[in-house]
Design a protein around this motif. Structure first.
Motif, PDB file in Angstrom:
ATOM      1  N   VAL A 121       0.838  -1.199   0.000  1.00  0.00           N
ATOM      2  CA  VAL A 121       0.000   0.000   0.000  1.00  0.00           C
ATOM      3  C   VAL A 121       0.872   1.248   0.000  1.00  0.00           C
ATOM      4  O   VAL A 121       0.604   2.220  -0.732  1.00  0.00           O
ATOM      5  CB  VAL A 121      -0.951  -0.013   1.213  1.00  0.00           C
ATOM      6  CG1 VAL A 121      -1.687   1.314   1.342  1.00  0.00           C
ATOM      7  CG2 VAL A 121      -1.952  -1.150   1.088  1.00  0.00           C
ATOM      8  N   LEU A 122       1.940   1.263   0.817  1.00  0.00           N
ATOM      9  CA  LEU A 122       2.861   2.408   0.830  1.00  0.00           C
ATOM     10  C   LEU A 122       3.533   2.585  -0.532  1.00  0.00           C
ATOM     11  O   LEU A 122       3.707   3.717  -1.009  1.00  0.00           O
ATOM     12  CB  LEU A 122       3.909   2.196   1.925  1.00  0.00           C
ATOM     13  CG  LEU A 122       4.946   3.326   2.103  1.00  0.00           C
ATOM     14  CD1 LEU A 122       4.258   4.640   2.437  1.00  0.00           C
ATOM     15  CD2 LEU A 122       5.961   2.941   3.166  1.00  0.00           C
ATOM     16  N   THR A 123       3.885   1.469  -1.175  1.00  0.00           N
ATOM     17  CA  THR A 123       4.494   1.547  -2.508  1.00  0.00           C
ATOM     18  C   THR A 123       3.542   2.178  -3.514  1.00  0.00           C
ATOM     19  O   THR A 123       3.935   3.058  -4.298  1.00  0.00           O
ATOM     20  CB  THR A 123       4.893   0.135  -2.985  1.00  0.00           C
ATOM     21  OG1 THR A 123       5.827  -0.417  -2.063  1.00  0.00           O
ATOM     22  CG2 THR A 123       5.506   0.186  -4.368  1.00  0.00           C
ATOM     23  N   MET A 124       2.293   1.772  -3.483  1.00  0.00           N
ATOM     24  CA  MET A 124       1.335   2.321  -4.429  1.00  0.00           C
ATOM     25  C   MET A 124       1.022   3.786  -4.135  1.00  0.00           C
ATOM     26  O   MET A 124       0.789   4.588  -5.062  1.00  0.00           O
ATOM     27  CB  MET A 124       0.047   1.498  -4.413  1.00  0.00           C
ATOM     28  CG  MET A 124       0.221   0.049  -4.847  1.00  0.00           C
ATOM     29  SD  MET A 124       1.131  -0.151  -6.385  1.00  0.00           S
ATOM     30  CE  MET A 124       0.115   0.768  -7.516  1.00  0.00           C
ATOM     31  N   ILE A 125       1.032   4.179  -2.857  1.00  0.00           N
ATOM     32  CA  ILE A 125       0.827   5.593  -2.534  1.00  0.00           C
ATOM     33  C   ILE A 125       1.980   6.424  -3.087  1.00  0.00           C
ATOM     34  O   ILE A 125       1.769   7.492  -3.686  1.00  0.00           O
ATOM     35  CB  ILE A 125       0.691   5.774  -1.008  1.00  0.00           C
ATOM     36  CG1 ILE A 125      -0.618   5.150  -0.522  1.00  0.00           C
ATOM     37  CG2 ILE A 125       0.740   7.246  -0.618  1.00  0.00           C
ATOM     38  CD1 ILE A 125      -0.781   5.162   0.980  1.00  0.00           C
ATOM     39  N   CYS A 126       3.218   5.947  -2.904  1.00  0.00           N
ATOM     40  CA  CYS A 126       4.378   6.669  -3.451  1.00  0.00           C
ATOM     41  C   CYS A 126       4.285   6.765  -4.971  1.00  0.00           C
ATOM     42  O   CYS A 126       4.567   7.818  -5.556  1.00  0.00           O
ATOM     43  CB  CYS A 126       5.667   5.969  -3.025  1.00  0.00           C
ATOM     44  SG  CYS A 126       6.009   6.022  -1.257  1.00  0.00           S
TER      45      CYS A 126
END
Length: 1102
Positions: free
Chosen positions: A772-777
């Motif tokens: 999820v953090l990767t996709m937000i970035c």
């Protein structure tokens, strides 16, 4: 009717006698040779009638030829299209012809002479069919040649000959192909009549005199007729068409039914009908000047029609009695012979004579009118006696015939309606006398009910022509009669086609109401509506309703549902108003008011919801089981969007918000169909049919219990895609509000990240949080790179760095989490469990690699797009925004369109412009290059994991390096000129390294060590293949240098290195070395041709 060019001047009011010559002959000195030129700017004017003849023939032959013919045609026509788009017209012309030639060869190889021999059981017929197919292909090529304007300008006489050849050959070829196709579908029993019908159709289309499309001489009209030398066909071709029309069906019948020619009176009648029916058609066609080559004297032609028509009519009537009346309807004749023969002959001959006399215009005085009335009365009375009318009812049919004849003579409407009333009474008596007492059920209803419907339909059909003659103020009566008849016809055909078990369950082969009858009645109904519309007999609302009713019947042919006709009618009535009710094209503004648009959209949605059961049944028939709820809802939404396209496209094309909403609705339907999210029970099950289909236990008994997995994350993906579309279409103003842009990017990242986590990586909470953090970035980086803000350039490099750092952490954490969970569970000691875990970890790691490869590809594409926009912006500034010498603003010298674009750009671009990014965002090329290299490296790893290192994969992966950018930090000296160098050098390097690795694998024997004994087989293998590999280096090195610099080298250098690749292609044992050799040959030829083209272009420039 005569063609417009053959009608007399009094029937062509748009051409005055004084101006016809000047308007059609702009050249004061006409060419004395009438067939020596072309009309400038005009093409082939008869494409419509040629298409009717050739396109079905081509479709039939392509179906016979199968896939090879389709493949050859697609490839050849694509090449022709490319050549035509490159403005190489002769190449396109020859491309079309070569496509047809090779398609014919593929047809012979696919369908084959042996196949045709087995089909026709005769070598001679096989040869004739092959010649017929070849001639059809040739005529298609001739028709294609007539479309080339350059041929029209350069070889006008050739075009005249091709046009004449086309019209002379099509009646013969097309009628044969059409008969062949019809016989293949319906059988051979009535093949002669099929051929006769098609002969008549194509004789009418091509044998009537038509003016040539390519004649440059001025067509001077003499009494409203064209000179004969302007016709496409000459006397010889016209005479041959006449002989073909009269004798070919007869000869075909004799050759195909020679064993039963004289076996019965019906067979003998067939011989006379096959000659005299075309002969009657020929006499009628002579009224359209089809016998211009025989005589031009109208008196002679009229006498020929009268005498020969009377003889032919007598023969046809007698043969129809034998072949049709007594053969098929003898049970309804209630008179004993010979009275039955006499009265049937009087009825048919009198009726046919009356119709023929009226059609030829013979009824012109009192004596002929009296004879016409007498014929009508006698024929009606005799026909009534034949079908069983009692003597005391004979005044009824006699009066009916009298009033009908009086209507045709006097044009008296009271007489016609008297005929309608009397004729309806006769039909009612006939139906009640023959069918009323039969206890038979047809299509779920009694025969009495069916008789009532038939009588009502006959009454409406007979009364409508009289109502159409009423004044325009009363045309609503005609509309009401037509709509009532259409509704009645839909009900009858729906009952017969869908309510019978032989159709719905498919248990028997007997057909009560064939499909072609549905098509026939639909075509006749639409043709009648079009004709009445052209004559202004009905209004636009009646046209709308009738068109929808007749077209809805065609749905029965595709969907086996009892309510499909009415459902289709409701949908068409809801969808078609923008197309049929608002036709005022003279207005530039919207023809539909805004409230009308909302109303029509609401009606469309309501109609789709009303028809949800029919949609459900259609999907159930297609899938073989009840469709999921999301699929059903998706199709309903998609149908609503597609149905609203005419509203937006035709009436609100200037309203951007309407287009954007339509895109969102259609996209929502597609997403529901593809993802099929879970739908609450109350959304879809407001129907007993749908509820019963989903509550049945058949699925469990057939498919068993299936483990369910959570499907709710699909809602998040749908929301993310719809938000992206809304932002792209500016429904969400993220372009102007930075805070909204921030929330939007984070929301998109969370939605996509949660979907990927729960859909592909379940049961790993830490890993899901990292994804999820990767996709937000990723979302934040892409959004703020495309729409930068004042502070985004300082933060985006750190976002990208965090994204790169998350890659190895997530990759390593995936395996550790899985193994740790197994250790905690105590199952690590089991061998099978350990193997399963290793495979699962490898599969999930491969999925992670694919995810990050897609992320880095997206970032590289976005950076490349922005840098390209930056270069374009700077070029525009240098070319347009130059300061003027007089010190004034250069905008004063702009064209009006450029000033408007400048103002529009200034009002729409955010405050942080692309120029400021150029100053503060110099990190973009480096980030793009890092993302490109990472994407390429990950794809190479995936290639090794998934395919074992496929040789073909490098040709698909190397183009990723086209996303590299000019960067002073990492790739110095790299510019747009060298953009293809990384692709070429990576392909060569990859193949060289993998070739060396293959050679090393062959000679390395594991623990046994090297197998390189001098003189041994491994030593010989390695030395030979390494030497052959080295021989391919010169071509690759030269081509890589050329791609880097594009500097002209010696012309012979690539050709000299080309032979060095041939041993590698022929002798090597390693496939990668062989590929390198082939590439070396291609590189050498390409370098030579490009250098040669550059040299020729330079000479042209000098």
């Amino acid at each position: 009717m005569l063609p417009p060019e053959l009608q007399p001047l009094q029937y062509r009011p748009y051409i005055s006698p004084a101006s016809s010559s000047s308007s059609l002959n702009p050249n004061p000195n006409p060419n004395p040779n009438p067939r020596s030129g072309v009309l400038k700017g005009l093409g082939f004017a008869h494409n419509g009638r040629v298409a009717i003849a050739l396109i079905p023939c081509a479709a039939f032959l392509v179906d016979l030829g199968g896939t090879p013919v389709v493949a050859v045609l697609i490839l050849g026509l694509m090449c022709s299209y490319i050549l035509d788009s490159l403005n190489y017209k002769p190449g396109a012309f020859f491309g079309v012809w070569f496509s047809l030639i090779f398609a014919q060869i593929a047809f012979f190889l696919g369908f084959g002479f042996k196949s045709s021999s087995s089909v026709f059981h005769s070598t001679s017929l096989s040869i004739l069919s092959s010649l017929l197919c070849s001639q059809t292909t040739f005529l298609i090529g001739v028709w294609s040649s007539l479309q080339f304007k350059w041929l029209q300008l350069q070889n006008p006489s050739t075009l005249l000959a091709l046009e004449r050849l086309l019209f002379a050959s099509l009646p013969l070829v097309s009628s044969s192909i059409f008969t062949w196709a019809t016989v293949s579908a319906l059988g051979m029993s009535n093949s002669s009549y099929y051929l006769m019908s098609f002969n008549c159709i194509f004789y009418w289309l091509f044998s009537l005199p038509r003016p040539s499309s390519f004649n440059s001489s001025s067509p001077r009209y003499h009494g409203g007729q064209l000179p004969h030398h302007l016709f496409i066909l000459g006397p010889l071709e016209s005479c041959f068409h006449l002989l073909h029309l009269l004798f070919f069906p007869l000869l075909f019948h004799i050759s195909s039914h020679y064993s039963i020619l004289f076996s019965s009176s019906s067979s003998l009648a067939d011989l006379f009908l096959l000659f005299f029916l075309p002969f009657l058609f020929l006499l009628y066609a002579s009224t359209r000047n089809s016998l211009w080559w025989l005589t031009t004297n109208p008196t002679h032609l009229h006498s020929i029609r009268i005498v020969n028509g009377a003889i032919a009519l007598l023969v046809v009537v007698v043969c129809l009695e034998v072949r049709v009346i007594f053969h098929s309807f003898g049970r309804y004749i209630h008179l004993p012979p010979p009275f039955s023969y006499i009265l049937v002959t009087v009825t048919m001959l009198g009726g046919a004579a009356a119709v023929g006399a009226f059609a030829l215009g013979i009824i012109a005085d009192a004596l002929s009118s009296l004879a016409f009335v007498t014929l009508a009365v006698v024929a009606s009375a005799a026909g009534a006696l034949v079908v069983g009318f009692p003597i005391w009812l004979l005044p009824l049919p006699a009066a009916s015939g009298f009033y009908l004849a009086r209507f045709f003579i006097k044009k008296s409407l009271p007489s016609y309606f008297a005929f309608v009333v009397l004729g309806s009474l006769m039909v009612m008596w006939f139906v009640m006398h023959n069918f009323w007492d039969l206890n038979i059920w047809l299509a779920g209803m009694s025969l009495k009910s069916f008789c009532k419907l038939i009588v009502a339909g006959v009454f409406l059909a007979v009364a409508t022509p009289g109502l159409a003659l009423f004044p325009p103020k009363l045309k609503f009566l005609t509309e009401a009669a037509l709509i009532s008849h259409a509704v009645l016809l839909c009900h009858i055909e729906n009952r017969f086609f869908n309510y019978s078990s032989i159709y719905y369950y498919g248990l028997e082969d007997d057909v009560m109401y064939p499909s072609y009858m549905v098509i026939l009645t639909t075509s006749l109904g639409l043709a009648l509506v079009r004709r009445l519309t052209l004559d202004s007999r009905i209004g636009s609302k009646a046209v709308w309703i009738l068109t929808c009713l007749y077209a809805s019947k065609l749905a029965m042919l595709f969907i086996t549902s009892k309510s499909v006709v009415w459902v289709s009618a409701v949908l068409l009535l809801a969808v078609s108003p923008p197309l049929l009710l608002y036709k005022d094209k003279s207005k530039t503004a919207s023809k539909m008011k805004r409230w009308q648009g909302y109303m029509h959209a609401f009606v469309v949605a309501l109609a789709v919801w009303f028809c949800r059961e029919a949609i459900f049944e259609s999907l159930q028939w297609w899938y073989g089981r009840p469709p999921p709820d999301g699929l059903l809802l998706g199709f309903c939404i998609l149908l609503i969007g597609v149905a609203c396209i005419p509203i937006v496209a035709l009436h609100f094309s200037h309203v951007l918000i309407a287009k954007r909403c339509l895109v969102l609705v259609v996209a929502t339907g597609f997403l529901f169909i593809l993802l099929q999210p879970p739908i609450p029970f109350s959304w879809t099950y407001h129907s007993d049919l749908i509820r019963a289909a989903h509550q049945t236990g058949d699925d469990i008994s057939i498919y068993g219990f299936m483990a369910a997995r959570p499907t709710w994350p699909s809602w998040l993906l749908i929301v993310a895609i719809l938000l992206t579309l809304a932002a792209t279409t500016s429904l969400i103003p993220i372009k102007y509000i930075v805070e909204l842009r921030t929330f939007y990017s984070i929301a998109i990242g969370i939605a996509v990240g949660v979907y990927i986590s729960f859909e592909f990586f379940p049961q790993a909470v830490i890993l899901q949080a990292l994804i999820v953090l990767t996709m937000i970035c990723t979302s934040v980086f892409v959004v703020f790179t495309h729409l930068p803000s004042a502070s985004s350039t300082r933060g985006l490099p750190w976002v990208f760095a965090l994204l790169v750092a998350l890659f190895p952490v997530t990759y390593l954490l995936e395996g550790q989490v899985r193994i740790k969970s197994l250790i905690d569970g105590g199952d690590i000691t089991e061998e099978e469990r350990r193997l399963t875990t290793i495979l699962a970890v490898e599969g999930l790691r491969t999925s992670l690699l694919g995810l990050y490869a897609a992320i880095f590809m997206l970032i590289a594409l976005e950076v490349k797009f922005e840098l390209t926009a930056l270069v374009r912006e700077k070029a525009l500034e240098r070319g347009v925004y130059k300061p003027s010498q007089s010190g004034q603003s250069s905008s004063a010298n702009f064209p009006a369109k450029m000033r408007f674009l400048q103002q529009r750009r200034a009002s729409m671009v955010p405050t942080f412009t692309i120029r400021r990014m150029a100053a503060e965002g110099s990190w973009m090329p480096a980030v793009g290059n890092v993302a490109t290299v990472l994407c390429f490296a990950i794809c190479l790893i995936l290639n090794v994991n998934l395919t074992g290192g496929s040789n073909r994969a490098i040709f698909l992966l190397a183009p990723i390096l086209l996303l590299l950018n000019q960067d002073s930090d990492f790739v110095a000296g790299f510019g747009d000129k060298q953009r293809y160098f990384p692709v070429v050098v990576v392909i060569s390097s990859y193949l060289v390294l993998t070739a060396l690795h293959s050679i090393w694998e062959e000679v390395w024997h594991g623990n046994a060590g090297w197998g390189l004994e001098i003189g041994g087989p491994d030593w010989f293998f390695s030395v030979k293949n390494v030497a052959l590999l080295i021989l391919t280096f010169p071509s690759h090195i030269l081509f890589n240098q050329f791609v880097w610099s594009y500097a002209k080298q010696k012309d012979m250098a690539p050709l000299l290195t080309l032979p060095l690749n041939l041993p590698a292609i022929i002798i090597t044992d390693v496939i990668k070395v062989k590929i390198l050799g082939l590439l070396g040959v291609i590189y050498s030829l390409a370098q030579y041709l490009i250098s040669r083209q550059q040299y020729i272009s330079g000479l042209k420039y000098i």
